[in-house]
Design a protein around this motif. Structure first.
Motif, PDB file in Angstrom:
ATOM      1  N   ARG A 162      45.490   6.739  57.127  1.00  0.00           N
ATOM      2  CA  ARG A 162      44.594   6.025  58.035  1.00  0.00           C
ATOM      3  C   ARG A 162      43.781   7.016  58.847  1.00  0.00           C
ATOM      4  N   ARG A 163      42.521   6.669  59.123  1.00  0.00           N
ATOM      5  CA  ARG A 163      41.668   7.565  59.898  1.00  0.00           C
ATOM      6  C   ARG A 163      42.210   7.789  61.311  1.00  0.00           C
ATOM      7  N   ASP A 164      42.874   6.771  61.873  1.00  0.00           N
ATOM      8  CA  ASP A 164      43.318   6.872  63.257  1.00  0.00           C
ATOM      9  C   ASP A 164      44.751   7.384  63.385  1.00  0.00           C
ATOM     10  N   ALA A 165      45.313   7.946  62.312  1.00  0.00           N
ATOM     11  CA  ALA A 165      46.649   8.538  62.397  1.00  0.00           C
ATOM     12  C   ALA A 165      46.676   9.619  63.474  1.00  0.00           C
ATOM     13  N   GLU A 166      47.779   9.679  64.222  1.00  0.00           N
ATOM     14  CA  GLU A 166      47.876  10.606  65.351  1.00  0.00           C
ATOM     15  C   GLU A 166      48.732  11.831  65.040  1.00  0.00           C
ATOM     16  N   VAL A 167      49.670  11.702  64.125  1.00  0.00           N
ATOM     17  CA  VAL A 167      50.481  12.843  63.700  1.00  0.00           C
ATOM     18  C   VAL A 167      50.592  12.832  62.183  1.00  0.00           C
ATOM     19  N   VAL A 168      50.879  13.996  61.595  1.00  0.00           N
ATOM     20  CA  VAL A 168      51.062  14.077  60.146  1.00  0.00           C
ATOM     21  C   VAL A 168      52.372  14.780  59.815  1.00  0.00           C
ATOM     22  N   PRO A 199      41.427   9.079  66.741  1.00  0.00           N
ATOM     23  CA  PRO A 199      40.299   9.394  65.861  1.00  0.00           C
ATOM     24  C   PRO A 199      39.569   8.117  65.495  1.00  0.00           C
ATOM     25  N   ALA A 200      38.242   8.166  65.535  1.00  0.00           N
ATOM     26  CA  ALA A 200      37.450   6.967  65.279  1.00  0.00           C
ATOM     27  C   ALA A 200      37.612   6.479  63.857  1.00  0.00           C
ATOM     28  N   ARG A 201      37.580   5.138  63.704  1.00  0.00           N
ATOM     29  CA  ARG A 201      37.642   4.546  62.378  1.00  0.00           C
ATOM     30  C   ARG A 201      36.258   4.144  61.894  1.00  0.00           C
ATOM     31  N   GLY A 202      35.287   4.161  62.787  1.00  0.00           N
ATOM     32  CA  GLY A 202      33.958   3.739  62.390  1.00  0.00           C
ATOM     33  C   GLY A 202      33.110   4.914  61.966  1.00  0.00           C
ATOM     34  N   GLY A 203      31.774   4.724  62.021  1.00  0.00           N
ATOM     35  CA  GLY A 203      30.892   5.830  61.679  1.00  0.00           C
ATOM     36  C   GLY A 203      29.862   5.420  60.663  1.00  0.00           C
ATOM     37  N   LYS A 204      28.811   6.229  60.561  1.00  0.00           N
ATOM     38  CA  LYS A 204      27.715   5.871  59.671  1.00  0.00           C
ATOM     39  C   LYS A 204      28.030   6.157  58.219  1.00  0.00           C
ATOM     40  N   ASN A 205      28.769   7.229  57.963  1.00  0.00           N
ATOM     41  CA  ASN A 205      29.059   7.588  56.582  1.00  0.00           C
ATOM     42  C   ASN A 205      30.547   7.459  56.318  1.00  0.00           C
ATOM     43  N   ARG A 227      57.127  20.349  58.414  1.00  0.00           N
ATOM     44  CA  ARG A 227      56.812  20.253  59.830  1.00  0.00           C
ATOM     45  C   ARG A 227      56.048  18.966  60.105  1.00  0.00           C
ATOM     46  N   VAL A 228      55.956  18.632  61.372  1.00  0.00           N
ATOM     47  CA  VAL A 228      55.157  17.493  61.833  1.00  0.00           C
ATOM     48  C   VAL A 228      54.143  18.031  62.832  1.00  0.00           C
ATOM     49  N   GLU A 229      52.861  17.740  62.602  1.00  0.00           N
ATOM     50  CA  GLU A 229      51.792  18.259  63.454  1.00  0.00           C
ATOM     51  C   GLU A 229      51.086  17.120  64.182  1.00  0.00           C
ATOM     52  N   ASP A 230      50.722  17.391  65.425  1.00  0.00           N
ATOM     53  CA  ASP A 230      49.870  16.484  66.183  1.00  0.00           C
ATOM     54  C   ASP A 230      48.430  16.685  65.737  1.00  0.00           C
ATOM     55  N   ARG A 231      47.653  15.620  65.660  1.00  0.00           N
ATOM     56  CA  ARG A 231      46.272  15.740  65.193  1.00  0.00           C
ATOM     57  C   ARG A 231      45.274  15.980  66.322  1.00  0.00           C
ATOM     58  N   ARG A 232      45.730  15.951  67.584  1.00  0.00           N
ATOM     59  CA  ARG A 232      44.788  16.057  68.689  1.00  0.00           C
ATOM     60  C   ARG A 232      45.006  17.291  69.545  1.00  0.00           C
ATOM     61  N   ILE A 280      56.417  -0.847  57.818  1.00  0.00           N
ATOM     62  CA  ILE A 280      54.998  -1.095  58.047  1.00  0.00           C
ATOM     63  C   ILE A 280      54.212   0.215  58.004  1.00  0.00           C
ATOM     64  N   ASP A 281      54.756   1.250  58.641  1.00  0.00           N
ATOM     65  CA  ASP A 281      54.031   2.510  58.702  1.00  0.00           C
ATOM     66  C   ASP A 281      53.822   3.108  57.320  1.00  0.00           C
ATOM     67  N   ALA A 282      54.797   2.973  56.451  1.00  0.00           N
ATOM     68  CA  ALA A 282      54.725   3.649  55.160  1.00  0.00           C
ATOM     69  C   ALA A 282      53.609   3.141  54.282  1.00  0.00           C
ATOM     70  N   GLY A 283      53.216   1.900  54.432  1.00  0.00           N
ATOM     71  CA  GLY A 283      52.248   1.375  53.487  1.00  0.00           C
ATOM     72  C   GLY A 283      50.894   1.011  54.031  1.00  0.00           C
ATOM     73  N   ASP A 284      50.720   0.974  55.343  1.00  0.00           N
ATOM     74  CA  ASP A 284      49.486   0.436  55.903  1.00  0.00           C
ATOM     75  C   ASP A 284      48.435   1.512  55.996  1.00  0.00           C
ATOM     76  N   VAL A 285      47.671   1.767  54.917  1.00  0.00           N
ATOM     77  CA  VAL A 285      46.678   2.818  54.910  1.00  0.00           C
ATOM     78  C   VAL A 285      45.350   2.304  54.418  1.00  0.00           C
TER      79      VAL A 285
END
Length: 329
Positions: A212-218, A196-202, A259-264, A324-329
């Motif tokens: 994080r915007r680019d997280a791949e699973v939740v 998922p893109a981290r950039g964008g106009k808004n 549960r754990v879900e894939d974002r894509r 590292i994963d737990a806090g880097d947001v």
């Protein structure tokens, strides 16, 4: 851990605003003592003392620019307040920097969350969330990456490790975030596993505090059960991030993950204590974002790579990864 880089994940140069924000995050969350910046017990630093640091002088940071960056930050990571607005009777910072900007000495700044510096939840003035109350989120989520997901499951859950808190978001806010990102409501194509893109106009609309915007699973978590049976207290930061210190061992256990879900588009990966769908080999071996790859590979990207140090053992890798994963947001 370093305070900033010079390139973004796509390989292009970082903008001046992003470089300053990364430097602020590192100083206020992790490096203040090492860098010689005095913090109050509640995490605030005097703005004039921060601006007098060589690293921020070299970045050309001024007080007006700092105020703009704090106001425009997509996740509202920082809090800037007048010194006069808080009681300094037992915790003061002197504004004794000669030649500082006139108004800067009258202000304090801190990071709202994400500290590895020891600061209590009470000192950060977080809102304690009480199970059963109207504003307690029944379900919460934690975003991570393909490379980290199996390690978190194998280690028994999310861990704060060197951080003060594990960072989370309300499930309802996550669903709304996804609907804004894809107004049609259609699921992503299963063959499209671009990050998922981290950039964008808004950026205000694209940011979700706590993930994080680019997280791949939740990881989707039953917050009420974790609070009532798992020994976890939950807090809300000023910018809406849900935080927990975990149980007595600093863990939010897998017993409370629904549960754990894939974002894509792959759907549910893990549910009810077992793997529902295996990740494709290409995703299992996918490198995490730049700056995290050393955690999984041990000999590539960052960390001890190229420095002649012995690679970490499997157990050490899992612990470092979760930290590292737990806090880097």
């Amino acid at each position: 851990m370093t305070d900033s880089g010079t390139k973004r994940r796509g390989g292009g140069p970082l903008t001046p605003d992003v470089r300053i924000s990364k430097a602020l995050s590192y100083t206020l969350r992790h490096g203040a003592e090492k860098e010689g910046l005095k913090l109050r017990s509640d995490g605030y630093a005097n703005v004039s003392e921060l601006l007098a640091m060589n690293k921020f002088k070299s970045l050309g940071l001024t007080f007006p620019e700092l105020k703009r960056l704090v106001a425009e930050n997509d996740k509202q990571r920082y809090k800037l307040i007048p010194l006069s607005s808080i009681d300094d009777s037992d915790d003061t910072l002197s504004a004794n920097v000669e030649g500082g900007e006139e108004d800067a000495a009258k202000y304090l700044i801190r990071a709202n969350q994400g500290h590895s510096i020891t600061i209590s939840s009470e000192a950060l003035e977080l809102e304690l969330l009480v199970p059963g109350s109207a504003d307690f989120p029944q379900q919460i989520i934690h975003g991570t990456f393909y490379a980290f997901y199996p390690l978190i499951v194998a280690s028994g859950g999310l861990k704060r490790m060197g951080r003060t808190h594990i960072h989370l978001s309300p499930l309802a806010a996550y669903r709304e975030f996804n609907s804004r990102a894809d107004p049609s409501g259609s699921a992503p194509n299963e063959s499209d596993h671009r990050r998922p893109a981290r950039g964008g106009k808004n950026k205000q609309q694209e940011a979700l505090s706590g993930m994080r915007r680019d997280a791949e699973v939740v990881f989707i978590i039953d917050a009420r059960r974790a609070a009532e049976h798992g020994g976890c207290k939950f807090w809300r930061s000023a910018n809406g991030v849900i935080l927990t210190e975990g149980n007595a061992d600093g863990v939010l256990g897998m017993d409370y993950v629904e549960r754990v879900e894939d974002r894509r588009g792959l759907g549910v990966l893990w549910e009810g204590g077992k793997v529902v769908k295996e990740l494709p080999v290409g995703l299992k071996n996918r490198m995490p974002p730049r700056g995290k790859e050393f955690v999984v590979r041990g000999s590539r990207g960052g960390g001890n790579a190229g420095k002649g140090k012995k690679p970490k053992g499997k157990g050490e890798l899992e612990k470092e990864e979760v930290r590292i994963d737990a806090g880097d947001v």
